[in-house]
Each structure stands twice: as structure tokens, then as C-alpha cells.
Design an enzyme around this catalytic site. Structure first.
Site, PDB file in Angstrom:
ATOM      1  N   ASP A 243      21.436  63.780  81.991  1.00 53.02           N
ATOM      2  CA  ASP A 243      21.010  65.050  82.574  1.00 53.02           C
ATOM      3  C   ASP A 243      21.839  65.242  83.837  1.00 53.02           C
ATOM      4  OD1 ASP A 243      19.040  65.151  80.661  1.00 53.02           O
ATOM      5  OD2 ASP A 243      17.359  65.108  82.066  1.00 53.02           O
TER       6      ASP A 243
ATOM      7  N   HIS B 165      23.561  57.321  78.672  1.00 55.32           N
ATOM      8  CA  HIS B 165      23.488  57.038  77.241  1.00 55.32           C
ATOM      9  C   HIS B 165      24.843  57.268  76.569  1.00 55.32           C
ATOM     10  CE1 HIS B 165      18.973  56.938  77.148  1.00 55.32           C
ATOM     11  NE2 HIS B 165      19.199  57.511  78.331  1.00 55.32           N
TER      12      HIS B 165
ATOM     13  N   SER C 138      24.076  59.829  90.832  1.00 50.66           N
ATOM     14  CA  SER C 138      25.495  59.702  91.176  1.00 50.66           C
ATOM     15  C   SER C 138      26.335  60.507  90.189  1.00 50.66           C
ATOM     16  CB  SER C 138      25.928  58.238  91.208  1.00 50.66           C
ATOM     17  OG  SER C 138      27.213  58.126  91.763  1.00 50.66           O
TER      18      SER C 138
END
Length: 280
Positions: free
Chosen positions: A90, A146, A247
Site C-alpha cells: 500500500d 509482498h 519507507s
């Protein structure tokens, strides 16, 4: 504070020590009422959507566990299209493109090389001319990373470095920012060829953890490059690691293997598992 003043302050600030202290503080158990009040204040300040979190505030005994919280099952379905590349996180797109002789754009007028980013010219060569994108994870975002495609994990590289912020002021003013900050690179072999998932540290991002091995950054250990002798399978959307705070993640692919969707533009919001490109 203008950008120039901010950069001068960051130049003298002990960023590594600050990140260490912040990291230690986030892992300390504190009295539940104080801890929960602090988490709620943080969530309110950064507009964290706790409706998406796997658990309520009471489940997280430390800030570090709150930062690396999971999502409710099924909340981010992964596009199963055979040729679909999905977002690994995200976040918000900082830059996107195709590397020009191994050069990528950090911000207007600032470039860096894939060699610098990976810290290894041999590892970098396969990605010259390939698709790449930089995605920023804010403090409010889900902090796990992911796989954008299914395949196998072939190795990793831990590259110690500095802890500059990755906010817009730093991105626009610090040359090769993503190449001087600490990072953890995961190398994949996928149906679209080789892929590198680069997780970049930042100020107050105390650690980056791998999900597939006992690898944690910023623990005083030297840099390390490791290649696996046997295949370590990972499915599309499988967890690769997590940030303790937000980050930046950079994806690299081999040339002529991946084409980005037209919607993947600078400042576009992306969500884990959603399509961002296709295998060509």
C-alpha cells in the site's frame, strides 16, 4: 521550514543513533493505558484506518507490533491474472519508468544508477533498460511488503547505510538518496524473469525484517549477500518482509518483460494486490 534549512538540519542530525533510539522505544512494553493512548494519538494524527487492521489497539503490546500490524483476511485480494503484475505494498507512486542504460529517476534533475542501488554491478546488469517503480509508504500505511509476481526467492543483499528521511524535501535534494540509505534487497526469479524488490530504510525506520529468513537490518551486523542453493517458492502476494515504520520500496524488472499500466503515474495511490502492470 524550507527545504534548504531542513536538509542542513538533517546533515548534522545523528540519524542512525536517532533511529536506533526510536526503534528501541517502539519495542519497549509500557503500561497498557499509556501505550494505547499513544497508539490512538498516532492513528489520529496520521489518519490510520484501524477498520482495516487485523486486530484492535489492545492486541498490540508494543508500537513495533502496531506498526507492522496485519490486515484483515481477504481485505487485499491479489489479482490472479496470469500476466498481471501486482503492487507489493500500500503506498503512493513516487516515480515510475524504464531505466535508461541502468539509470533511474529519483526526482526532477536527480538520477541514480541501478549499480548504486543494488551495490553490485553484476547483480544490476540484468535490470538495465527494464521497468522500475518507486513506491512510498507513509506512516499511516500497511508496512508489510509482498511479492509482485509468483516465483522463487533466489537470494538477498543487506546493504548497511545512512538513515536520511525519504520525504519530498530529501527526495528532491539528496543525491542518490535511495543508494546511501540502508536497504534490504530480495531477488526473485519470476514468470517475467528476474525481479529485485528493494526495501529502503529511512530516519526512524529502525529495522527492516525479511519474512523468508532470519534477516533483520540495523542490528550492528555487517552487510551480507546470500544466494540460496535450492529454490524457495513464493506465491504472488506472498509476504517478503516488513518495515518498522513506513519507507520506500523500489521494484526492478528485466528489459522488455514488464509494461506498466497507464494508470501507474507519479502520485498515484496503489494498493497491495492490485494490478499495476502486465508481463509482455
Amino acid at each position: 521550514m524550507n527545504d534548504q534549512t531542513f536538509m542542513k538540519l538533517m546533515q548534522v542530525l545523528p540519524k542512525s543513533a536517532l533511529s536506533t533510539v526510536v526503534g528501541m522505544a517502539t519495542r519497549l512494553p509500557v503500561p497498557a493505558p499509556v501505550h494505547q493512548a499513544a497508539m490512538r494519538a498516532f492513528a489520529k494524527a496520521y489518519n490510520v484506518d484501524m477498520e482495516e487492521a487485523e486486530h484492535s489497539f489492545e492486541h498490540y503490546p508494543t508500537f513495533a507490533q502496531f506498526f507492522t500490524r496485519g490486515l484483515k483476511p481477504g481485505l487485499r485480494p491479489v489479482d490472479a491474472g496470469e500476466k498481471v503484475v501486482v503492487s507489493p505494498v500500500d503506498g503512493r507512486v513516487s516515480q515510475v519508468g524504464y531505466s535508461d542504460y541502468g539509470r533511474c529517476l529519483q526526482a526532477k534533475g536527480i538520477e541514480y544508477t541501478v549499480d548504486e542501488l543494488l551495490g553490485d554491478s553484476e547483480a544490476a546488469k540484468p535490470f538495465y533498460g527494464g521497468a522500475w517503480t518507486t513506491i512510498y509508504l507513509s506512516p499511516r500505511d500497511y508496512h508489510r511488503i509482498h511479492a509482485p509476481l509468483g516465483g522463487t526467492i533466489t537470494g538477498y543483499a543487506y546493504i548497511p547505510g545512512e538513515f536520511w528521511p525519504v520525504n519530498p524535501a530529501s527526495v528532491k535534494n539528496k543525491q542518490s538518496l535511495f543508494c546511501v540509505n540502508e536497504r534490504l534487497v530480495t531477488y526473485l526469479d519470476t514468470v517475467a524473469g528476474k525481479c529485485a524488490v528493494v526495501k529502503v530504510g529511512a530516519t526512524c525506520v529502525s529495522r527492516i525484517k525479511a519474512a523468508y529468513d532470519e534477516v533483520t537490518t540495523h542490528t550492528g551486523q555487517p552487510g551480507k549477500v546470500h544466494r540460496y542453493g535450492s529454490a524457495m517458492p513464493v506465491e504472488k502476494g506472498g509476504e517478503l518482509g516488513r518495515f518498522e515504520m513506513g519507507s520506500t520500496v523500489i521494484l526492478l524488472f528485466e528489459p522488455k518483460r514488464v509494461t506498466w499500466d497507464d494508470s501507474l503515474q507519479e502520485e498515484a495511490v496503489v494498493r497491495l494486490g492490485k494490478r499495476i502492470g502486465v508481463i509482455t
